[in-house]
Scaffold this active site. Sequence first.
Site, mmCIF file in Angstrom:
data_model
loop_
_atom_site.group_PDB
_atom_site.id
_atom_site.type_symbol
_atom_site.label_atom_id
_atom_site.label_comp_id
_atom_site.label_asym_id
_atom_site.label_seq_id
_atom_site.Cartn_x
_atom_site.Cartn_y
_atom_site.Cartn_z
ATOM 1 N N GLU A 174 -18.415 73.297 26.237
ATOM 2 C CA GLU A 174 -19.480 73.154 27.234
ATOM 3 C C GLU A 174 -19.684 71.701 27.676
ATOM 4 O O GLU A 174 -20.062 71.440 28.811
ATOM 5 C CB GLU A 174 -20.797 73.723 26.698
ATOM 6 C CG GLU A 174 -20.838 75.239 26.593
ATOM 7 C CD GLU A 174 -20.345 75.745 25.246
ATOM 8 O OE1 GLU A 174 -19.778 74.949 24.458
ATOM 9 O OE2 GLU A 174 -20.520 76.958 24.983
ATOM 10 N N LYS A 221 -32.277 86.606 28.379
ATOM 11 C CA LYS A 221 -31.363 87.708 28.698
ATOM 12 C C LYS A 221 -32.068 88.850 29.435
ATOM 13 O O LYS A 221 -31.516 89.424 30.374
ATOM 14 C CB LYS A 221 -30.725 88.224 27.404
ATOM 15 C CG LYS A 221 -29.565 89.187 27.649
ATOM 16 C CD LYS A 221 -28.967 89.629 26.325
ATOM 17 C CE LYS A 221 -27.886 90.672 26.513
ATOM 18 N NZ LYS A 221 -26.569 90.084 26.796
ATOM 19 N N PHE A 232 -30.954 84.494 16.443
ATOM 20 C CA PHE A 232 -29.571 84.012 16.465
ATOM 21 C C PHE A 232 -29.278 83.334 17.811
ATOM 22 O O PHE A 232 -29.545 83.887 18.869
ATOM 23 C CB PHE A 232 -28.609 85.182 16.242
ATOM 24 C CG PHE A 232 -27.158 84.787 16.334
ATOM 25 C CD1 PHE A 232 -26.609 83.926 15.393
ATOM 26 C CD2 PHE A 232 -26.365 85.240 17.370
ATOM 27 C CE1 PHE A 232 -25.282 83.536 15.485
ATOM 28 C CE2 PHE A 232 -25.032 84.857 17.469
ATOM 29 C CZ PHE A 232 -24.489 83.989 16.515
ATOM 30 N N GLN A 233 -28.756 82.137 17.736
ATOM 31 C CA GLN A 233 -28.419 81.322 18.914
ATOM 32 C C GLN A 233 -29.609 81.082 19.841
ATOM 33 O O GLN A 233 -29.442 80.929 21.049
ATOM 34 C CB GLN A 233 -27.228 81.923 19.675
ATOM 35 C CG GLN A 233 -25.943 81.855 18.844
ATOM 36 C CD GLN A 233 -24.669 82.084 19.641
ATOM 37 O OE1 GLN A 233 -24.664 82.785 20.643
ATOM 38 N NE2 GLN A 233 -23.586 81.473 19.203
ATOM 39 N N MET A 266 -13.300 48.024 22.455
ATOM 40 C CA MET A 266 -14.528 47.332 22.842
ATOM 41 C C MET A 266 -15.366 46.980 21.614
ATOM 42 O O MET A 266 -15.899 45.880 21.500
ATOM 43 C CB MET A 266 -15.339 48.193 23.819
ATOM 44 C CG MET A 266 -16.553 47.494 24.399
ATOM 45 S SD MET A 266 -16.129 45.957 25.246
ATOM 46 C CE MET A 266 -15.935 46.546 26.928
#
Lengths: 555, 168
Positions: A51, A163, A113-114, A466
């Site tokens: 993602e 959802k 969940f999630q 760097m």
Amino acid sequence: MILSGADIIIRTLIEQNCEVVFGYPGGQILNVYDSLYKYESEIRHILAAHEQGAAHAADGYARSTGKVGVVIATSGPGATNLVTGIATAFLDSIPMVAITGNVPSSHIGSDSFQEIDITGITLPITKHNYFVGKVEDLADTIREAFRLASSGRPGPVLIDVPKDIQIAKCEYTPASPIESDKPEPAKEIRIKEAAECINAAKRPFIYFGGGLINAGAQEEMLELAELIDAPIGCSLMGLSGIPTDHPRFLGMQGMHGHFASSMGMSHADCIISLGVRFNDRVTGNREKFARGAKVVHIDVDGAELSKNFPVAHGLRGDVKLTMKALLPLINKGDHSEWQAQIDKFREEENSNIDRRDGITPYSAIMTLNAHLKENTPVATDVGQHQMWAAQHLRFRKSRKFISSGGLGTMGFGMGAAIGAQTGTGEHSVLVTGDGSFGMCLNELATAVTYKIPLVILIMNNGVLGMVRQWQTLFFDKHYSNTVLNRKTDFVKLAEAFGAKGEAVNNLEDLDRALERAFAYDGPYIVECPIEKDEFVLPMLPPGGSMEDIIVKIKD
Amino acid sequence: MQRYTVAVLVKNQFGVLNRVTSMFRRRQFNISALTVSETESPDFSRITVLFDGEHSNKEQLIDQLYKLPDVCSIKELNSDESINRELLLIKMQNSPETRSEIRDAADAFDAKTVDYNRDAIVIQLTGDSRRIDDFINLMRDYTILEICRTGIVSLERGETTLRSELNI
């Protein structure tokens, strides 16, 4: 017509002229993906490997096109993986709409969940965000998100959709694409005051940033520069805003900016700053920054005026419209003494050009320059390679330099380059380092899947260059955890992903490899060795001023 | 450093207070009191912020507030042109030795005794913050058991309102 929430999301995106979305499916966004399946002839979806890559791709798409980039992810880890991408877009004022699924409304707040509070998490890194509680609000929320993301100072907006809202149905009435808020010029009286200040200047300097590109005020700025006989510098975000070889352009400012540009700004008596925020990487020590100058600052975000640096004239307004109103009030100036001083700075800068033979950071970027067309977008990651690219790349058109300025996100480049290529259709380039590339190289899979024509130049020095540079200068060469020397074979890696790759050892090979890379219809890695103790110069030490500028490293 | 009172009219929506305080926190504004209340319209809530800082910090606070899409109108209220009130509830230990002195002080401030029992007295006082501070300081000579104050609410004198600037 009656549609499900998921269908409404996709239909509204299509209605808002969104042609492509980047994302990754998952449990709580499945309904939206089902709608993507249904409407696939009207809207493309690019499946990323992660993602974060999808968010950077939406960002790169937005940077290269000026349009709103859209990213879709599922709840929980899908949403949290977007966070770095959203923050990157926020700090560089990039228009983005992120849509996340969430657990059904009835489960919200129960640590399902999630389930994650993504609106809470992204509160400080979005312009605004929404948790949609009713399917009837969905279409207008998306339209509002597009308006907010693209209006005024652009930025990311997140919409979290449980959802059950994706499943619920309601009437959908198509609308036309939302228009951004009408830009307004600054107040007339402020413009007059600023004009007087500019007219009184003996050593005027113009300094612009990403805000100038967003406003599309390049023409007005160049007209002003001619009128008042002023040199021009820019922030990292301003790069590619005007052609690099424009005779008045001195290049990037700041910590690793061009010597003449930084010196010019610090010797000016009037700095006309356009769409910038006086970031600490530009000013160095703010107490000592441009002490002899009166600063005129034009920005669409009023909160930027005197936020980081106290300015004499703060003008809140659209840069283009404000400049249009300002120009008629400006007297023609002729500052030959000032120009002579600038020329001296240029000469001094030129005397420090890296003329060593073989592959050096400078020669590598110059070799790449020869292959760039005027429409080629070049993305970078973050670190030494980014600064070398910023210093030496030659641009002819706006929105061609795609780089994470504010957040400095290593791993930005792969996703961003894919997004830029998708948005422009041009054969694109990623300049990266072995460290940064290692962070998100999984997106090579995406580039292969979608046959993204992309030249990936890896400047491989085997170290986190760097950080190493800082360790050399400020930490007694204690190279703590910056020596990578990994055994990764980037050529085999490219092949394993289904891409092509080659490693080069001299400049001629680099040139020929780039030739082949640009002829290949897909991602092509060119691995180029860089000596591990190369420095990015000049350098303003942290907290230092122009008096402390380092132009050469003594052994 | 100076004290400023800023009144903010915001959309009456879930999470608005969180957005405002999140911005204050992340930009490290020094907020000494904050009240949120319903207004004459169900569409809006009103936030009153008491803020300590320099003039430039105050300007920045207002500019940053304006960037929040839920913020509709902002006004700095200076004490000459506005009415500021706060409510204090203070619970004092009740003992025969101090009882009458506490009540005298409360009378002098026009404060009300709202609860009285053998061991404790609860006094209610309304006034501007300065007056509340003065009363609390006076009470420090005795035993304070608990203090609760509402934070400031503030209205401009005259007919102008925060909403009148919005033309709604």
